[in-house]
Design a protein around this motif. Structure first.
Motif, PDB file in Angstrom:
ATOM      1  N   ASP A  92      23.836  24.488  49.842  1.00  0.00           N
ATOM      2  CA  ASP A  92      25.032  25.034  49.191  1.00  0.00           C
ATOM      3  C   ASP A  92      25.802  25.962  50.131  1.00  0.00           C
ATOM      4  OD1 ASP A  92      24.339  23.660  46.899  1.00  0.00           O
ATOM      5  OD2 ASP A  92      23.261  25.367  46.025  1.00  0.00           O
ATOM      6  N   ALA A  93      25.084  26.719  50.929  1.00  0.00           N
ATOM      7  CA  ALA A  93      25.752  27.617  51.875  1.00  0.00           C
ATOM      8  C   ALA A  93      26.529  26.827  52.927  1.00  0.00           C
ATOM      9  CB  ALA A  93      24.727  28.528  52.546  1.00  0.00           C
ATOM     10  N   VAL A  94      25.956  25.745  53.411  1.00  0.00           N
ATOM     11  CA  VAL A  94      26.665  24.919  54.392  1.00  0.00           C
ATOM     12  C   VAL A  94      27.899  24.283  53.764  1.00  0.00           C
ATOM     13  CG1 VAL A  94      26.476  22.831  55.787  1.00  0.00           C
ATOM     14  CG2 VAL A  94      24.635  24.508  55.807  1.00  0.00           C
ATOM     15  N   SER A  95      27.786  23.812  52.523  1.00  0.00           N
ATOM     16  CA  SER A  95      28.952  23.228  51.846  1.00  0.00           C
ATOM     17  C   SER A  95      30.061  24.257  51.684  1.00  0.00           C
ATOM     18  CB  SER A  95      28.537  22.665  50.482  1.00  0.00           C
ATOM     19  OG  SER A  95      27.559  21.653  50.619  1.00  0.00           O
ATOM     20  N   SER A  96      29.692  25.496  51.342  1.00  0.00           N
ATOM     21  CA  SER A  96      30.693  26.560  51.197  1.00  0.00           C
ATOM     22  C   SER A  96      31.356  26.885  52.529  1.00  0.00           C
ATOM     23  CB  SER A  96      30.039  27.815  50.605  1.00  0.00           C
ATOM     24  OG  SER A  96      29.485  27.547  49.334  1.00  0.00           O
ATOM     25  N   MET A  97      30.559  26.968  53.594  1.00  0.00           N
ATOM     26  CA  MET A  97      31.140  27.268  54.896  1.00  0.00           C
ATOM     27  C   MET A  97      32.062  26.152  55.365  1.00  0.00           C
ATOM     28  SD  MET A  97      28.186  29.216  57.132  1.00  0.00           S
ATOM     29  CE  MET A  97      26.881  28.041  56.787  1.00  0.00           C
ATOM     30  N   VAL A  98      31.672  24.908  55.136  1.00  0.00           N
ATOM     31  CA  VAL A  98      32.511  23.787  55.556  1.00  0.00           C
ATOM     32  C   VAL A  98      33.818  23.777  54.762  1.00  0.00           C
ATOM     33  CG1 VAL A  98      32.661  21.267  55.587  1.00  0.00           C
ATOM     34  CG2 VAL A  98      30.580  22.400  56.364  1.00  0.00           C
ATOM     35  N   TYR A  99      33.726  24.036  53.453  1.00  0.00           N
ATOM     36  CA  TYR A  99      34.947  24.053  52.639  1.00  0.00           C
ATOM     37  C   TYR A  99      35.874  25.198  53.069  1.00  0.00           C
ATOM     38  CZ  TYR A  99      38.024  24.471  48.599  1.00  0.00           C
ATOM     39  OH  TYR A  99      39.133  24.568  47.792  1.00  0.00           O
ATOM     40  N   GLU A 100      35.311  26.367  53.275  1.00  0.00           N
ATOM     41  CA  GLU A 100      36.133  27.505  53.676  1.00  0.00           C
ATOM     42  C   GLU A 100      36.731  27.296  55.063  1.00  0.00           C
ATOM     43  OE1 GLU A 100      35.787  32.400  54.006  1.00  0.00           O
ATOM     44  OE2 GLU A 100      34.096  31.184  53.297  1.00  0.00           O
ATOM     45  N   ALA A 101      35.980  26.685  55.968  1.00  0.00           N
ATOM     46  CA  ALA A 101      36.517  26.425  57.301  1.00  0.00           C
ATOM     47  C   ALA A 101      37.647  25.402  57.246  1.00  0.00           C
ATOM     48  CB  ALA A 101      35.394  25.926  58.210  1.00  0.00           C
ATOM     49  N   SER A 102      37.487  24.351  56.438  1.00  0.00           N
ATOM     50  CA  SER A 102      38.549  23.352  56.308  1.00  0.00           C
ATOM     51  C   SER A 102      39.805  23.968  55.698  1.00  0.00           C
ATOM     52  CB  SER A 102      38.059  22.180  55.457  1.00  0.00           C
ATOM     53  OG  SER A 102      36.912  21.574  56.030  1.00  0.00           O
ATOM     54  N   ALA A 103      39.638  24.824  54.691  1.00  0.00           N
ATOM     55  CA  ALA A 103      40.799  25.480  54.086  1.00  0.00           C
ATOM     56  C   ALA A 103      41.468  26.436  55.063  1.00  0.00           C
ATOM     57  CB  ALA A 103      40.366  26.231  52.826  1.00  0.00           C
ATOM     58  N   PRO A 108      46.059  28.749  57.854  1.00  0.00           N
ATOM     59  CA  PRO A 108      45.477  29.853  58.630  1.00  0.00           C
ATOM     60  C   PRO A 108      45.752  31.229  58.029  1.00  0.00           C
ATOM     61  CG  PRO A 108      46.644  28.299  60.058  1.00  0.00           C
ATOM     62  CD  PRO A 108      46.989  27.946  58.655  1.00  0.00           C
ATOM     63  N   VAL A 109      46.767  31.360  57.182  1.00  0.00           N
ATOM     64  CA  VAL A 109      47.114  32.673  56.633  1.00  0.00           C
ATOM     65  C   VAL A 109      46.240  33.021  55.440  1.00  0.00           C
ATOM     66  CG1 VAL A 109      48.965  34.059  55.638  1.00  0.00           C
ATOM     67  CG2 VAL A 109      49.474  32.436  57.487  1.00  0.00           C
ATOM     68  N   TYR A 110      46.225  32.147  54.437  1.00  0.00           N
ATOM     69  CA  TYR A 110      45.502  32.446  53.191  1.00  0.00           C
ATOM     70  C   TYR A 110      44.124  31.787  53.129  1.00  0.00           C
ATOM     71  CZ  TYR A 110      50.045  34.149  51.659  1.00  0.00           C
ATOM     72  OH  TYR A 110      51.230  34.838  51.561  1.00  0.00           O
ATOM     73  N   GLY A 111      43.956  30.658  53.767  1.00  0.00           N
ATOM     74  CA  GLY A 111      42.655  29.997  53.737  1.00  0.00           C
ATOM     75  C   GLY A 111      42.316  29.480  52.349  1.00  0.00           C
ATOM     76  N   CYS A 112      41.056  29.654  51.968  1.00  0.00           N
ATOM     77  CA  CYS A 112      40.631  29.184  50.648  1.00  0.00           C
ATOM     78  C   CYS A 112      41.217  30.034  49.531  1.00  0.00           C
ATOM     79  CB  CYS A 112      39.114  29.161  50.569  1.00  0.00           C
ATOM     80  SG  CYS A 112      38.349  30.782  50.762  1.00  0.00           S
ATOM     81  N   ALA A 113      41.637  31.272  49.837  1.00  0.00           N
ATOM     82  CA  ALA A 113      42.271  32.099  48.803  1.00  0.00           C
ATOM     83  C   ALA A 113      43.573  31.481  48.335  1.00  0.00           C
ATOM     84  CB  ALA A 113      42.508  33.506  49.342  1.00  0.00           C
ATOM     85  N   GLY A 114      44.315  30.838  49.251  1.00  0.00           N
ATOM     86  CA  GLY A 114      45.540  30.157  48.845  1.00  0.00           C
ATOM     87  C   GLY A 114      45.264  29.008  47.903  1.00  0.00           C
ATOM     88  N   ALA A 115      44.204  28.232  48.178  1.00  0.00           N
ATOM     89  CA  ALA A 115      43.851  27.131  47.278  1.00  0.00           C
ATOM     90  C   ALA A 115      43.410  27.653  45.918  1.00  0.00           C
ATOM     91  CB  ALA A 115      42.745  26.283  47.910  1.00  0.00           C
ATOM     92  N   GLN A 120      44.569  28.553  40.173  1.00  0.00           N
ATOM     93  CA  GLN A 120      44.725  29.493  39.070  1.00  0.00           C
ATOM     94  C   GLN A 120      46.111  29.385  38.450  1.00  0.00           C
ATOM     95  OE1 GLN A 120      42.190  31.381  37.925  1.00  0.00           O
ATOM     96  NE2 GLN A 120      43.536  31.940  36.224  1.00  0.00           N
ATOM     97  N   LYS A 121      47.125  29.155  39.266  1.00  0.00           N
ATOM     98  CA  LYS A 121      48.477  28.971  38.746  1.00  0.00           C
ATOM     99  C   LYS A 121      48.555  27.722  37.873  1.00  0.00           C
ATOM    100  CE  LYS A 121      53.281  28.475  40.283  1.00  0.00           C
ATOM    101  NZ  LYS A 121      54.171  28.385  41.479  1.00  0.00           N
TER     102      LYS A 121
END
Length: 203
Positions: A92-103, A108-115, A120-121
């Protein structure tokens, strides 16, 4: 001058093929299994050990996973993160790191926070549409209830249907058979007819 050396041939070296035991079957030798290094070791250009920590999570068929994670976090940080976690949580940790790195590479500005903000919108918009639809359903149910109540009130206050005059006269006569007493002319005519009949009787 050339020296020629002669070595005595050992029995095992000069043994003929027929000298082997014919009863023992010949076992075919299996080809050596070539284990491909994991994507992490292949990208880092190092030898992949038998117990490589990154091999179960970065297979050689998916090099993009480690490329993105290594670009954002670094190989040393990834190994450090995995060492601090129990083995049951590493996938699960590797999946999270891969998802966050891809985002982070996509944005580059917001990353996964933008997604997350975008999702949420969308959730808020869908909740507003759902509330609007539920209000419309309640309004339609109230209108239907008011319409049914108005129809019931109209049926309750409507006058009963009036019968036809001829049918009313027949019903009145059938219900009151004593009505012939109210006209004594019928009785008088019967008595006069009887008197006249007695006058014409022969003497």
């Amino acid at each position: 001058m050339f020296k020629m050396e002669f070595r005595e041939a050992t029995p095992s070296a000069v043994a003929s093929p027929n000298s082997s035991n014919p009863s023992s079957p010949s076992t075919p030798t299996s080809p050596p299994v070539v284990i491909s290094p994991c994507a992490a070791c292949k990208i880092l250009r190092r030898r992949c050990a038998d117990k490589c920590m990154l091999a179960p999570y970065f297979p050689p068929t998916e090099p993009a996973k480690f490329t993105n994670a290594h670009r954002v976090f670094g190989a040393s940080n990834i190994i450090k993160f995995l060492q601090e976690l129990p083995e049951s949580q590493r996938a699960d940790a590797v999946s999270s790191m891969v998802y966050e790195a891809s985002a982070r590479i996509r944005d580059p500005v917001y990353g996964c926070a933008g997604a997350i903000c975008q999702l949420q919108k969308q959730v808020n918009e869908l909740q507003a549409q759902l509330a609007k639809a539920q209000a419309e359903v309640v309004n339609m149910q109230l209108q239907q209830a008011n319409l049914v109540g108005a129809l019931l009130c109209m049926e309750a206050t409507a006058p009963p249907p009036q019968p036809h005059p001829q049918q009313l006269a027949v019903d009145t006569f059938m219900c009151s058979p004593q009505s012939y007493h109210s006209n004594p002319g019928f009785i008088d005519d019967d008595e006069n007819n009887n008197n006249l009949g007695s006058l014409w009787e022969p003497l």
